[in-house]
Every structure is written in C-alpha cells, then in structure tokens.
Design a protein around this motif. Structure first.
Motif, PDB file in Angstrom:
ATOM      1  N   SER A 241       0.849  -1.183   0.000  1.00 22.84           N
ATOM      2  CA  SER A 241       0.000   0.000   0.000  1.00 22.84           C
ATOM      3  C   SER A 241       0.888   1.237   0.000  1.00 22.84           C
ATOM      4  CB  SER A 241      -0.893   0.012   1.244  1.00 22.84           C
ATOM      5  OG  SER A 241      -1.531   1.273   1.401  1.00 22.84           O
ATOM      6  N   ILE A 242       0.481   2.263  -0.743  1.00 22.28           N
ATOM      7  CA  ILE A 242       1.247   3.511  -0.734  1.00 22.28           C
ATOM      8  C   ILE A 242       0.611   4.534   0.210  1.00 22.28           C
ATOM      9  CG2 ILE A 242       2.286   3.244  -2.997  1.00 22.28           C
ATOM     10  CD1 ILE A 242       0.108   4.979  -4.188  1.00 22.28           C
ATOM     11  N   ASP A 243      -0.296   4.033   1.068  1.00 24.83           N
ATOM     12  CA  ASP A 243      -0.950   4.899   2.039  1.00 24.83           C
ATOM     13  C   ASP A 243      -0.789   4.385   3.459  1.00 24.83           C
ATOM     14  OD1 ASP A 243      -2.575   7.279   2.405  1.00 24.83           O
ATOM     15  OD2 ASP A 243      -4.198   5.955   3.023  1.00 24.83           O
ATOM     16  N   GLU A 244      -0.428   3.111   3.611  1.00 27.37           N
ATOM     17  CA  GLU A 244      -0.262   2.501   4.928  1.00 27.37           C
ATOM     18  C   GLU A 244       1.166   1.983   5.055  1.00 27.37           C
ATOM     19  OE1 GLU A 244      -3.749  -0.289   5.826  1.00 27.37           O
ATOM     20  OE2 GLU A 244      -3.811  -0.006   3.651  1.00 27.37           O
ATOM     21  N   PRO A 245       1.874   2.361   6.091  1.00 24.40           N
ATOM     22  CA  PRO A 245       3.233   1.826   6.249  1.00 24.40           C
ATOM     23  C   PRO A 245       3.206   0.334   6.518  1.00 24.40           C
ATOM     24  CG  PRO A 245       2.574   3.047   8.212  1.00 24.40           C
ATOM     25  CD  PRO A 245       1.509   3.287   7.183  1.00 24.40           C
ATOM     26  N   SER A 246       4.103  -0.371   5.883  1.00 19.94           N
ATOM     27  CA  SER A 246       4.343  -1.789   6.153  1.00 19.94           C
ATOM     28  C   SER A 246       3.077  -2.633   6.035  1.00 19.94           C
ATOM     29  CB  SER A 246       4.962  -1.959   7.544  1.00 19.94           C
ATOM     30  OG  SER A 246       6.163  -1.243   7.638  1.00 19.94           O
TER      31      SER A 246
ATOM     32  N   GLN B  24       3.742  22.176  -6.184  1.00 19.36           N
ATOM     33  CA  GLN B  24       3.328  22.111  -4.791  1.00 19.36           C
ATOM     34  C   GLN B  24       4.315  21.267  -3.993  1.00 19.36           C
ATOM     35  OE1 GLN B  24      -0.260  19.183  -5.739  1.00 19.36           O
ATOM     36  NE2 GLN B  24       0.022  19.384  -3.535  1.00 19.36           N
ATOM     37  N   GLU B  25       4.263  21.442  -2.692  1.00 18.69           N
ATOM     38  CA  GLU B  25       5.007  20.588  -1.771  1.00 18.69           C
ATOM     39  C   GLU B  25       4.031  19.612  -1.135  1.00 18.69           C
ATOM     40  OE1 GLU B  25       8.082  22.180   0.771  1.00 18.69           O
ATOM     41  OE2 GLU B  25       7.882  24.139  -0.200  1.00 18.69           O
ATOM     42  N   VAL B  26       4.326  18.319  -1.264  1.00 19.09           N
ATOM     43  CA  VAL B  26       3.466  17.272  -0.725  1.00 19.09           C
ATOM     44  C   VAL B  26       4.083  16.748   0.562  1.00 19.09           C
ATOM     45  CG1 VAL B  26       2.402  15.030  -1.151  1.00 19.09           C
ATOM     46  CG2 VAL B  26       2.691  16.659  -3.046  1.00 19.09           C
ATOM     47  N   ARG B  27       3.335  16.828   1.641  1.00 22.60           N
ATOM     48  CA  ARG B  27       3.813  16.330   2.935  1.00 22.60           C
ATOM     49  C   ARG B  27       3.751  14.807   2.941  1.00 22.60           C
ATOM     50  NH1 ARG B  27       6.444  18.840   7.351  1.00 22.60           N
ATOM     51  NH2 ARG B  27       6.207  17.479   9.168  1.00 22.60           N
ATOM     52  N   LEU B  28       4.857  14.151   3.260  1.00 24.87           N
ATOM     53  CA  LEU B  28       4.926  12.699   3.293  1.00 24.87           C
ATOM     54  C   LEU B  28       4.839  12.206   4.727  1.00 24.87           C
ATOM     55  CD1 LEU B  28       7.789  12.085   0.695  1.00 24.87           C
ATOM     56  CD2 LEU B  28       5.329  12.121   0.306  1.00 24.87           C
ATOM     57  N   GLU B  29       4.011  11.210   4.941  1.00 20.50           N
ATOM     58  CA  GLU B  29       3.794  10.679   6.284  1.00 20.50           C
ATOM     59  C   GLU B  29       4.639   9.428   6.476  1.00 20.50           C
ATOM     60  OE1 GLU B  29      -0.392  10.080   6.430  1.00 20.50           O
ATOM     61  OE2 GLU B  29      -0.866  12.191   6.087  1.00 20.50           O
ATOM     62  N   ARG B  30       5.939   9.600   6.432  1.00 15.64           N
ATOM     63  CA  ARG B  30       6.835   8.458   6.572  1.00 15.64           C
ATOM     64  C   ARG B  30       8.180   8.920   7.108  1.00 15.64           C
ATOM     65  NH1 ARG B  30      10.494   8.557   2.273  1.00 15.64           N
ATOM     66  NH2 ARG B  30       9.878   9.739   0.439  1.00 15.64           N
ATOM     67  N   GLY B  31       8.980   7.946   7.519  1.00 15.13           N
ATOM     68  CA  GLY B  31      10.321   8.260   7.968  1.00 15.13           C
ATOM     69  C   GLY B  31      11.197   8.747   6.833  1.00 15.13           C
ATOM     70  N   MET B  32      12.213   9.495   7.201  1.00 12.52           N
ATOM     71  CA  MET B  32      13.130  10.045   6.215  1.00 12.52           C
ATOM     72  C   MET B  32      14.441   9.252   6.213  1.00 12.52           C
ATOM     73  SD  MET B  32      11.637  12.602   4.709  1.00 12.52           S
ATOM     74  CE  MET B  32      10.080  11.729   4.801  1.00 12.52           C
TER      75      MET B  32
ATOM     76  N   ARG C 222      -7.653  13.297  -2.185  1.00 12.07           N
ATOM     77  CA  ARG C 222      -6.635  13.002  -1.171  1.00 12.07           C
ATOM     78  C   ARG C 222      -5.564  12.127  -1.776  1.00 12.07           C
ATOM     79  NH1 ARG C 222      -4.903   9.288   2.628  1.00 12.07           N
ATOM     80  NH2 ARG C 222      -6.359   7.647   1.972  1.00 12.07           N
ATOM     81  N   LEU C 223      -4.325  12.578  -1.705  1.00  7.99           N
ATOM     82  CA  LEU C 223      -3.216  11.773  -2.203  1.00  7.99           C
ATOM     83  C   LEU C 223      -2.810  10.756  -1.139  1.00  7.99           C
ATOM     84  CD1 LEU C 223      -0.942  14.439  -3.939  1.00  7.99           C
ATOM     85  CD2 LEU C 223      -2.441  12.762  -5.032  1.00  7.99           C
ATOM     86  N   PRO C 224      -2.206   9.636  -1.549  1.00  6.83           N
ATOM     87  CA  PRO C 224      -1.719   8.667  -0.557  1.00  6.83           C
ATOM     88  C   PRO C 224      -0.646   9.293   0.319  1.00  6.83           C
ATOM     89  CG  PRO C 224      -0.904   8.151  -2.757  1.00  6.83           C
ATOM     90  CD  PRO C 224      -1.935   9.211  -2.933  1.00  6.83           C
TER      91      PRO C 224
ATOM     92  N   LEU D  26       2.285   8.344 -11.060  1.00  6.70           N
ATOM     93  CA  LEU D  26       2.038   7.325 -12.083  1.00  6.70           C
ATOM     94  C   LEU D  26       0.899   6.388 -11.693  1.00  6.70           C
ATOM     95  CD1 LEU D  26       5.625   6.289 -13.243  1.00  6.70           C
ATOM     96  CD2 LEU D  26       4.047   7.921 -14.271  1.00  6.70           C
ATOM     97  N   GLN D  27       0.687   6.216 -10.412  1.00 10.44           N
ATOM     98  CA  GLN D  27      -0.326   5.265  -9.963  1.00 10.44           C
ATOM     99  C   GLN D  27      -1.739   5.819 -10.023  1.00 10.44           C
ATOM    100  OE1 GLN D  27       2.517   5.996  -8.283  1.00 10.44           O
ATOM    101  NE2 GLN D  27       3.118   4.340  -6.903  1.00 10.44           N
ATOM    102  N   VAL D  28      -1.973   7.014  -9.460  1.00  5.86           N
ATOM    103  CA  VAL D  28      -3.359   7.426  -9.207  1.00  5.86           C
ATOM    104  C   VAL D  28      -3.785   8.701  -9.928  1.00  5.86           C
ATOM    105  CG1 VAL D  28      -3.264   6.302  -6.962  1.00  5.86           C
ATOM    106  CG2 VAL D  28      -2.802   8.744  -7.098  1.00  5.86           C
TER     107      VAL D  28
END
Length: 625
Positions: free
Chosen positions: A104-109, A318-326, A598-600, A607-609
């Motif tokens: 999933s590109i919206d849920e970690p792991s 735009q700047e997209v905020r990513l909800e993941r570790g860096m 809403r983006l993932p 490319l996906q959505v």
C-alpha cells in the motif's frame, strides 16, 4: 524492506522502502484445513481495508484512461532485465513484472494480494504459503504457475546479491496444492519473512528458459535489450537505446479490476527520456518536453520557477507532505580505505562540515539536519540515555561498541557562528593528531606511513558540486586535499557496485518495520559482496548481533527497542557525515493532470493514481509550452 512495484514507481526518483519486520497482523478467514488465509498483511496494526474492499480510498475509481506522460531519466540504460543488478536498468521496467502481493502507498508496512489471492503461515513463521489467483496471466495469455514462482526465487537470489541476502533464510519453495506454493525458512520467529516473500518479483519461466527471436537461449544472469514478458499493467512498446523507452498500458491486463488496481495505472503511455544530467532535464521540462518533475534542488525550488509556463498556469507546483520516515542521507567514507578506518578521522570529517552555513546560503533554510538512521519516526534512538529493553539489548554488546553508547547522547556538531566553526575545526585537528596525522608543509600526513590525506568525492549529479566545494575548503584548512569526480550514471553504478570510491553520497531509506534489509545495509556478509548496499564497508560482529535482534523481534515493542539500539550504535561509530532532510516532496506538473482529492500518504503517487484530463482528446505528445 525491498521496494514493490507500487512504491518503486512513485516518481522513479525517490526510494521508498516498504515493510519489514515486527509483529504480523491481518484481517483473515480460516480455510477448511485450519490454516488462516490472509488477504492482506501488516507489520504495524491491522490492515485498513477488509477482505471485501473494492478499491483504495486514495484513488478515483472512475478516473479516465488515456494520455501520454513524458518523464525524465538521468543517464542512459543498457538492460531491460528486471532482476539483474549488473548494468543500467531501464527506468519503469518494474511496471512490467509483478509480485505476489503489493505494498500500500498509504499505509506503512502493509501489503495486499496481487498475483496471490491469499497468504498463510504457521504461528512459528517457519514457512508461508501463497494461493495464486486462477485468472493471473502473463501478457502472452499463459497462466502464472507455482513453477514460475519457484523459478523466480532461484533467479532473484542468484541474479542480485542484495536479494541473496534479503532471502538468505529461505531454503526452498515447493508446489503444495492446486495453484499453491510454499516457501520454507531455515529459522523460526522471523515475522517479516511471510511479507517479504510477497514482494518477490515473479518471472515467466517459459520465457526466460526459452529462446529469443534469433534462436539464442535467454539468460537471466545477463543484461539484455529484449523486452521482457511480464504480467503487469504495462508492457514495453518501444526502445531507443540510450535515448528513451516507452511503455503502453495493457488494455486486457488480467488484474485491472482487482481492488488493488481499481482507479490506478490510468495513462495509456509512459515515456522515459534520457538526459545526461538534471540541469538539462529541467530545461527540457521548462520547454514543455516533459510532464512531471520531482524537484530535488532547494535552489531551483526557490529561484528557478519563474518561467512562462508557471506564469500562464500551464504548470503547477506544490510541496506534498509525506507521512513516513526520512532516509539517512550522508557523505559516506569507504571503510575499505585504511585512511577512514579510525573513528577519530571520521569524527573530524563531521566536525568540518558546516550544515548551518549550507542550509542558510545554499538551501534557503529548507532543510533540517539528519541525526538518525531512522529519521522522523518512532524508530529513531531517543535523545536520552538508553533504558529499559533497549539498554538490555545494548548490554549484550557492551565492550564491543563505543563506550559513549551508554554514557552520552549522540549529537551532530553545530556551527551557528564562525567561532563555533573555528572551535570545531580545532577539535577536528586534535582528533586527527590523536589518530596519527599531522600537517607537514600544509598537507595532512600520516606519521607512520608518510601518506598524505586526499579525499575524492564521487558524485553523479552536478548539483552536488556547489555543496561539496565549501566542504572542501574546510577540509583544506585541516590539510586535507579534497577533490570532486563527476561521472556519468553508468560509471557511477559500476564504481558503487565495486566499492571503488573514497566518499559518495549515500541514501539509506528505511521502512516503519526494518528487518532483513539491515543485513544488506550494515551486515558483515554484505561488506565484500559486489552490488550490496553496505556502501560504508561495515564489518562488525556487534552490529551483526543487533541486526539479528531487529530481525527476530517478537513484537512491535521489541522491534522498536532493537532498532533504537542499532541506531544508537551506528551513530556512535561515526560512520558517515549526516546531511539533511525535508518531510516534503516538491513536485511540478502540467496543469491538465487530474488527481484524487486526497493523495496517498507515502508518495504523491503520480504514475499510480493521477490521470490526464485531456485523455480523450489525444494520445499524441503535446506541443511545447
């Protein structure tokens, strides 16, 4: 964890590692034999979507199909082999082949069934069984079989040293039922193994063991420019060696109506054009020859977006905020070079890097300093002395790791003014003298060998020259003769695979559930294995022990403690000179592209959505703006 097709193709410029170790959980049903069938696997909590879900909620299930997307690829390519590490793999080739499950590109792991309808494993995690979907097909119409999966395990392990380590604990695979295949493991309790087997790239055995148009037998251990047979949403349409590769959407793609694909893969054609460097590619984007741009330069983001297509609204950004570790992005000294093996030398290199000056003068204040190998996540070592379960784990390697692990909190040096910079350089000089180096005739010289300290920074992007140059000036103040070697992508890949460098820029991306891939990053076995990601060259038994603690963690709490311990020890070895990070991804794109409301959370998912709002008008490339 290794990248899946879904995550890997987010922009084809940003690495995003998927799932890896911790406690498995899944919404599931029981089959008649008592085993549990999992339609989805998660290493962090429960999967978001139940077994009967129809589509992800970050897609538009009615998105129009059509249109052409033109993307940049930096450097050339010389291989369409989807699994071989040698050569320069063509961009986008991962879209042709699929895996058993897809991240999933919206849920970690978290991953969901793709080729596999479900997965099942025993409580001791000693094996995993996948049931292949009855309608899963290769592009030539032949079914995907357990024999294909068994063959794929063998090829992946042999063709890529990273996969060899990743699947080290997998002994073999067998057909164990009607359209079922089981992987067996040589150890128990490794909770990530069922999930990472779902990431295995599946190859068509009948294609790779057959002959090509010239009657020559194919060899998956060699590079090739023959378009591979796959099962994914795209196939290779045309190839212009050294210039471009174009993929076409497979209109009768077997998996187009699966919940994991509904509303996704909307573009009819994806074209990747090769450019020698980012500067030339950006000029082409500005001229209207490319449709999407992932901006990696803070200077460009601040200064270069005043061209006509921006002003007239043809391009949006735009700047997209990513909800993941860096990731830990850093200057990486190669420990295979004797001059970097003394920790004090590496500490001196870090003291000489002035991040604060660079952030103010080069990056327009857009970055923060990386201070963890698991940045921006709960896995980063706390900024306090170790305690509890983390301390218990560290006690198992006491005396084998730096003493400071137990007595101090690791911090990067700061340079808020010139006085601090001068103090840091004086401290660096002291460390170098203690390590046996002295300045003679203006050159830092090894007292015993007479060797002068020279450092070559190997880079592939001209954008890094302006960043390295100020660093070289500080190193020169220590008597170190530094220089920059800019090479093309093919030479850069070769030298990385062969560990032929002094210092490179490393980017060690992590998932929310680290596991087997840690062996490839820091494990002793990977240090001398050509093509591994152990760019540093670490060979340390204590770190190997800590990696095993991560891999065999009993639950999430244990995993977090083990990762804290690993992070803390890696930091106190001062293996790298940490650079910077931003939790945002900067993108620019043609304004006619549509996107979900809403983006993932883990990637913009272009490319996906996304889709082409003008798709029905034409599938021909558009004129320049």
């Amino acid at each position: 964890m290794i990248l899946s097709r879904l995550t890997l193709t987010a922009t084809l410029t940003v690495l995003l590692l998927g799932p890896a170790s911790a406690e498995q959980s899944a919404v599931s049903t029981a089959n008649t034999s008592g085993a549990v069938k999992h339609h989805a696997l998660s290493l962090i909590g429960e999967p978001k979507y139940p077994e009967d879900f129809t589509h992800f909620d970050f897609v538009n299930p009615d998105a129009p199909k059509g249109g052409v997307v033109r993307m940049p690829s930096i450097g050339g390519f010389d291989s369409l082999n989807p699994v071989l590490y040698r050569g320069e793999q063509a961009p986008g080739i991962s879209l042709v082949n699929e895996s058993l499950m897809v991240d999933s590109i919206d849920e970690p792991s978290t991953s969901y069934g793709l080729i596999a309808e479900w997965a099942s494993y025993p409580d001791d995690y000693s094996s995993v069984t996948f049931k292949l979907r009855d309608n899963a097909r290769w592009h030539d119409g032949k079914p995907i079989t357990p024999e294909d999966v068994i063959y794929s395990l063998k090829v992946n392990k042999e063709a890529n040293p990273r996969m060899g380590l990743y699947y080290k604990n997998v002994t073999h695979a067998e057909k164990t039922g009607d359209n079922e295949v089981t992987f067996y493991f040589d150890s128990k309790g490794n909770r990530e193994l069922p999930m990472i087997m779902g990431q295995l790239t599946i190859l068509p055995k009948h294609f790779w063991t057959g002959t090509d148009a010239k009657g020559e037998r194919r060899d998956p251990m060699k590079t090739t420019m023959e378009p591979p047979l796959g099962s994914g949403p795209y196939r290779v349409k045309s190839v212009s060696p050294g210039r471009s590769i174009t993929f076409e959407r497979v209109k009768d793609y077997w998996g187009k109506d699966l919940p994991v694909n509904k509303g996704m893969w909307n573009f009819d054609e994806l074209r990747f054009d090769s450019y020698r460097d980012m500067t030339v590619a950006f000029e082409s984007f500005k001229a209207g020859n490319l449709d999407f741009w992932n901006e990696t330069s803070s200077k460009n983001w601040a200064m270069a977006y005043d061209f006509p297509a921006i002003k007239n609204g043809n391009i949006e950004r735009q700047e997209v905020r990513l909800e993941r570790g860096m990731p830990m992005q850093a200057f990486v000294p190669n420990l295979r070079r004797p001059k970097f093996q003394d920790r004090r030398v590496r500490q001196a290199l870090n003291l000489a890097f002035d991040f604060e000056w660079a952030n103010k003068n080069l990056f327009y204040g857009q970055y923060e300093r990386v201070d963890s190998y698991f940045q921006n996540s709960e896995l980063a070592a706390p900024k306090a002395l170790p305690k509890g379960r983390e301390l218990e784990i560290l006690e198992t390697v006491r005396g084998e790791v730096p003493d400071e692990v137990f007595t101090k909190v690791h911090q990067n040096p700061t340079n808020n003014d010139q006085t601090e910079m001068r103090n840091n350089l004086r401290q660096a000089m002291t460390l170098l003298r203690e390590a046996g180096w002295q300045v003679k005739d203006g050159k830092l010289t090894n007292v015993k060998t007479g060797e002068t300290m020279t450092i070559e920074f190997l880079i592939v992007s001209p954008l890094f020259e302006r960043i390295v140059q100020p660093y070289l000036r500080n190193l020169n103040r220590l008597g170190i003769n530094g220089n920059i070697r800019l090479v093309d992508s093919a030479q850069y890949t070769r030298r990385l695979n062969n560990f032929d460098y002094d210092v490179v820029v490393g980017n060690f991306a992590q998932s929310e559930s680290p596991g087997n891939e840690q062996r490839d990053y820091w494990g002793s076995e990977a240090a001398d294995r050509e093509g591994s990601m152990n760019l540093i060259g670490i060979k340390d038994k204590a770190i190997d022990k800590l990696i095993d603690h991560v891999i065999y963690a009993k639950d999430r709490e244990e995993l977090v403690a083990a990762t804290h311990a690993l992070d803390r020890v890696l930091l106190w070895h001062d293996y790298v000179v940490p650079q910077w990070f931003s939790p945002n991804q900067r993108i620019a794109y043609r304004s006619h592209y549509g996107r979900p409301d809403r983006l993932p959370g883990l990637t913009p998912g272009f490319l996906q959505v996304w889709w082409d709002s003008n798709a029905n008008a034409s599938t021909e490339p558009r004129a320049s703006n």
